[in-house]
Design a protein around this motif. Sequence first.
Motif, PDB file in Angstrom:
ATOM      1  N   ASN A 124       0.815  -1.213   0.000  1.00  0.00           N
ATOM      2  CA  ASN A 124       0.000   0.000   0.000  1.00  0.00           C
ATOM      3  C   ASN A 124       0.850   1.266   0.000  1.00  0.00           C
ATOM      4  O   ASN A 124       0.448   2.289  -0.554  1.00  0.00           O
ATOM      5  CB  ASN A 124      -0.952   0.000   1.196  1.00  0.00           C
ATOM      6  N   LYS A 125       2.017   1.196   0.613  1.00  0.00           N
ATOM      7  CA  LYS A 125       2.938   2.343   0.576  1.00  0.00           C
ATOM      8  C   LYS A 125       3.372   2.620  -0.857  1.00  0.00           C
ATOM      9  O   LYS A 125       3.336   3.764  -1.332  1.00  0.00           O
ATOM     10  CB  LYS A 125       4.163   2.075   1.444  1.00  0.00           C
ATOM     11  N   MET A 126       3.743   1.561  -1.581  1.00  0.00           N
ATOM     12  CA  MET A 126       4.153   1.715  -2.976  1.00  0.00           C
ATOM     13  C   MET A 126       2.992   2.187  -3.843  1.00  0.00           C
ATOM     14  O   MET A 126       3.153   3.045  -4.716  1.00  0.00           O
ATOM     15  CB  MET A 126       4.704   0.392  -3.517  1.00  0.00           C
ATOM     16  N   ARG A 127       1.817   1.643  -3.597  1.00  0.00           N
ATOM     17  CA  ARG A 127       0.653   2.019  -4.395  1.00  0.00           C
ATOM     18  C   ARG A 127       0.255   3.471  -4.151  1.00  0.00           C
ATOM     19  O   ARG A 127      -0.127   4.179  -5.077  1.00  0.00           O
ATOM     20  CB  ARG A 127      -0.511   1.076  -4.091  1.00  0.00           C
ATOM     21  N   ASN A 128       0.321   3.903  -2.912  1.00  0.00           N
ATOM     22  CA  ASN A 128      -0.011   5.298  -2.593  1.00  0.00           C
ATOM     23  C   ASN A 128       0.966   6.264  -3.253  1.00  0.00           C
ATOM     24  O   ASN A 128       0.572   7.322  -3.762  1.00  0.00           O
ATOM     25  CB  ASN A 128      -0.018   5.509  -1.080  1.00  0.00           C
ATOM     26  N   GLU A 129       2.255   5.910  -3.253  1.00  0.00           N
ATOM     27  CA  GLU A 129       3.264   6.761  -3.898  1.00  0.00           C
ATOM     28  C   GLU A 129       3.011   6.851  -5.398  1.00  0.00           C
ATOM     29  O   GLU A 129       3.087   7.930  -5.989  1.00  0.00           O
ATOM     30  CB  GLU A 129       4.661   6.209  -3.620  1.00  0.00           C
ATOM     31  N   LEU A 130       2.716   5.703  -6.011  1.00  0.00           N
ATOM     32  CA  LEU A 130       2.449   5.699  -7.455  1.00  0.00           C
ATOM     33  C   LEU A 130       1.153   6.431  -7.762  1.00  0.00           C
ATOM     34  O   LEU A 130       1.048   7.117  -8.787  1.00  0.00           O
ATOM     35  CB  LEU A 130       2.375   4.263  -7.973  1.00  0.00           C
ATOM     36  N   LEU A 131       0.174   6.324  -6.880  1.00  0.00           N
ATOM     37  CA  LEU A 131      -1.101   7.016  -7.063  1.00  0.00           C
ATOM     38  C   LEU A 131      -0.895   8.525  -7.100  1.00  0.00           C
ATOM     39  O   LEU A 131      -1.444   9.216  -7.971  1.00  0.00           O
ATOM     40  CB  LEU A 131      -2.069   6.643  -5.936  1.00  0.00           C
ATOM     41  N   ASP A 132      -0.098   9.048  -6.190  1.00  0.00           N
ATOM     42  CA  ASP A 132       0.190  10.490  -6.158  1.00  0.00           C
ATOM     43  C   ASP A 132       0.891  10.931  -7.446  1.00  0.00           C
ATOM     44  O   ASP A 132       0.548  11.971  -8.028  1.00  0.00           O
ATOM     45  CB  ASP A 132       1.060  10.832  -4.948  1.00  0.00           C
ATOM     46  N   LYS A 133       1.860  10.156  -7.896  1.00  0.00           N
ATOM     47  CA  LYS A 133       2.598  10.492  -9.114  1.00  0.00           C
ATOM     48  C   LYS A 133       1.686  10.431 -10.344  1.00  0.00           C
ATOM     49  O   LYS A 133       1.812  11.254 -11.254  1.00  0.00           O
ATOM     50  CB  LYS A 133       3.783   9.545  -9.288  1.00  0.00           C
ATOM     51  N   THR A 134       0.785   9.467 -10.360  1.00  0.00           N
ATOM     52  CA  THR A 134      -0.147   9.325 -11.484  1.00  0.00           C
ATOM     53  C   THR A 134      -1.065  10.537 -11.576  1.00  0.00           C
ATOM     54  O   THR A 134      -1.308  11.078 -12.663  1.00  0.00           O
ATOM     55  CB  THR A 134      -0.983   8.041 -11.322  1.00  0.00           C
ATOM     56  N   LYS A 135      -1.570  10.980 -10.433  1.00  0.00           N
ATOM     57  CA  LYS A 135      -2.453  12.156 -10.409  1.00  0.00           C
ATOM     58  C   LYS A 135      -1.712  13.405 -10.889  1.00  0.00           C
ATOM     59  O   LYS A 135      -2.287  14.244 -11.597  1.00  0.00           O
ATOM     60  CB  LYS A 135      -2.997  12.374  -8.998  1.00  0.00           C
ATOM     61  N   LYS A 136      -0.440  13.535 -10.528  1.00  0.00           N
ATOM     62  CA  LYS A 136       0.344  14.709 -10.938  1.00  0.00           C
ATOM     63  C   LYS A 136       0.571  14.724 -12.452  1.00  0.00           C
ATOM     64  O   LYS A 136       0.528  15.786 -13.077  1.00  0.00           O
ATOM     65  CB  LYS A 136       1.687  14.723 -10.197  1.00  0.00           C
ATOM     66  N   ILE A 137       0.822  13.564 -13.037  1.00  0.00           N
ATOM     67  CA  ILE A 137       1.016  13.505 -14.491  1.00  0.00           C
ATOM     68  C   ILE A 137      -0.282  13.847 -15.219  1.00  0.00           C
ATOM     69  O   ILE A 137      -0.265  14.531 -16.242  1.00  0.00           O
ATOM     70  CB  ILE A 137       1.525  12.115 -14.918  1.00  0.00           C
ATOM     71  N   ILE A 138      -1.400  13.372 -14.698  1.00  0.00           N
ATOM     72  CA  ILE A 138      -2.695  13.707 -15.298  1.00  0.00           C
ATOM     73  C   ILE A 138      -2.900  15.221 -15.276  1.00  0.00           C
ATOM     74  O   ILE A 138      -3.329  15.820 -16.267  1.00  0.00           O
ATOM     75  CB  ILE A 138      -3.847  13.002 -14.554  1.00  0.00           C
ATOM     76  N   GLU A 139      -2.595  15.846 -14.150  1.00  0.00           N
ATOM     77  CA  GLU A 139      -2.726  17.301 -14.023  1.00  0.00           C
ATOM     78  C   GLU A 139      -1.818  18.014 -15.029  1.00  0.00           C
ATOM     79  O   GLU A 139      -2.216  19.017 -15.645  1.00  0.00           O
ATOM     80  CB  GLU A 139      -2.373  17.737 -12.605  1.00  0.00           C
ATOM     81  N   GLU A 140      -0.605  17.510 -15.194  1.00  0.00           N
ATOM     82  CA  GLU A 140       0.342  18.138 -16.136  1.00  0.00           C
ATOM     83  C   GLU A 140      -0.144  17.993 -17.579  1.00  0.00           C
ATOM     84  O   GLU A 140      -0.031  18.932 -18.370  1.00  0.00           O
ATOM     85  CB  GLU A 140       1.724  17.507 -15.985  1.00  0.00           C
ATOM     86  N   ILE A 141      -0.686  16.814 -17.919  1.00  0.00           N
ATOM     87  CA  ILE A 141      -1.228  16.619 -19.272  1.00  0.00           C
ATOM     88  C   ILE A 141      -2.378  17.578 -19.533  1.00  0.00           C
ATOM     89  O   ILE A 141      -2.460  18.219 -20.588  1.00  0.00           O
ATOM     90  CB  ILE A 141      -1.693  15.160 -19.453  1.00  0.00           C
ATOM     91  N   GLU A 142      -3.274  17.703 -18.570  1.00  0.00           N
ATOM     92  CA  GLU A 142      -4.421  18.602 -18.727  1.00  0.00           C
ATOM     93  C   GLU A 142      -3.954  20.050 -18.874  1.00  0.00           C
ATOM     94  O   GLU A 142      -4.527  20.815 -19.659  1.00  0.00           O
ATOM     95  CB  GLU A 142      -5.348  18.475 -17.509  1.00  0.00           C
ATOM     96  N   LYS A 143      -2.922  20.422 -18.153  1.00  0.00           N
ATOM     97  CA  LYS A 143      -2.396  21.784 -18.219  1.00  0.00           C
ATOM     98  C   LYS A 143      -1.754  22.061 -19.582  1.00  0.00           C
ATOM     99  O   LYS A 143      -1.958  23.124 -20.188  1.00  0.00           O
ATOM    100  CB  LYS A 143      -1.368  22.001 -17.109  1.00  0.00           C
ATOM    101  N   ASN A 144      -0.972  21.120 -20.073  1.00  0.00           N
ATOM    102  CA  ASN A 144      -0.255  21.295 -21.340  1.00  0.00           C
ATOM    103  C   ASN A 144      -1.155  21.220 -22.566  1.00  0.00           C
ATOM    104  O   ASN A 144      -0.842  21.783 -23.616  1.00  0.00           O
ATOM    105  CB  ASN A 144       0.853  20.254 -21.469  1.00  0.00           C
ATOM    106  N   GLU A 145      -2.277  20.497 -22.430  1.00  0.00           N
ATOM    107  CA  GLU A 145      -3.149  20.297 -23.583  1.00  0.00           C
ATOM    108  C   GLU A 145      -4.278  21.313 -23.682  1.00  0.00           C
ATOM    109  O   GLU A 145      -5.150  21.176 -24.522  1.00  0.00           O
ATOM    110  CB  GLU A 145      -3.730  18.875 -23.540  1.00  0.00           C
ATOM    111  N   LYS A 146      -4.277  22.309 -22.804  1.00  0.00           N
ATOM    112  CA  LYS A 146      -5.323  23.342 -22.874  1.00  0.00           C
ATOM    113  C   LYS A 146      -5.158  24.208 -24.116  1.00  0.00           C
ATOM    114  O   LYS A 146      -4.062  24.499 -24.537  1.00  0.00           O
ATOM    115  CB  LYS A 146      -5.250  24.222 -21.603  1.00  0.00           C
TER     116      LYS A 146
END
Length: 246
Positions: free
Chosen positions: A224-246
Amino acid sequence: MIKFFRKIRQKLLTKNKFSKYLIYAIGEIILVVIGILIALQINNLNEQNKKEELRKSYVNSIKKDLESDVVLLEKQISQFELELKIHTSLSERLSSSNVTFDTIIKIARYEFLPFFSPSNNLNLNTYNALISTGNIDLLSTHMSEKIQKHNAEQIEMLEAVDLNFRLLAEMGYEYMGNYPINIQYSGIKGKQMNSIWEQVDENKLKTNLNGVLTTKIINYNFVNKMRNELLDKTKKIIEEIEKNEK
């Protein structure tokens, strides 16, 4: 149009106006070259538009994969957190100063399950398609590096979790071989198992039960520690994609 130019050339030649014909021929060549350049430019623009559409399609697909990963990881984390509460509760009862051996047998036989959810997958189809086709170059250098780094972290987590799951599975199968538990699919059920549990060695049972339960608790916390870390990183990449594709 070709017939029209041919008639003009024939008139100039028949009237012996060679100099004018030469100028006209050069002009015609220039027009042809300009036409070719325009056609090439249009073709290049069409190719660029196609690449841009393909790039957007890949980016959108990657974003959907990442969003699916968020849902998947949150579900897996929630499930393990729920099971951790159960295991922690069992641990507290087994660790109580006034616990009896009969209670330990009851927990081992009827409550503790060495099984676990083997779910360990992520959505890697779009990334694998980008790599296999070489279309990763369609992405910007920055985004390409981000996606490739994230994929490396995904693979690292999947492999680490698989390794821990294999260890836990081996211990679980060994434990069930020594201590038949009361589950729906047991080969032999009920009173027929009484004789086995009546002759169980106390210290051996405590040692084996502690080993599997402790490994399960450590495993679940680590995963769960590894999954939580990857979850945070995944959300950040999604945010960056949304920001760059506006």
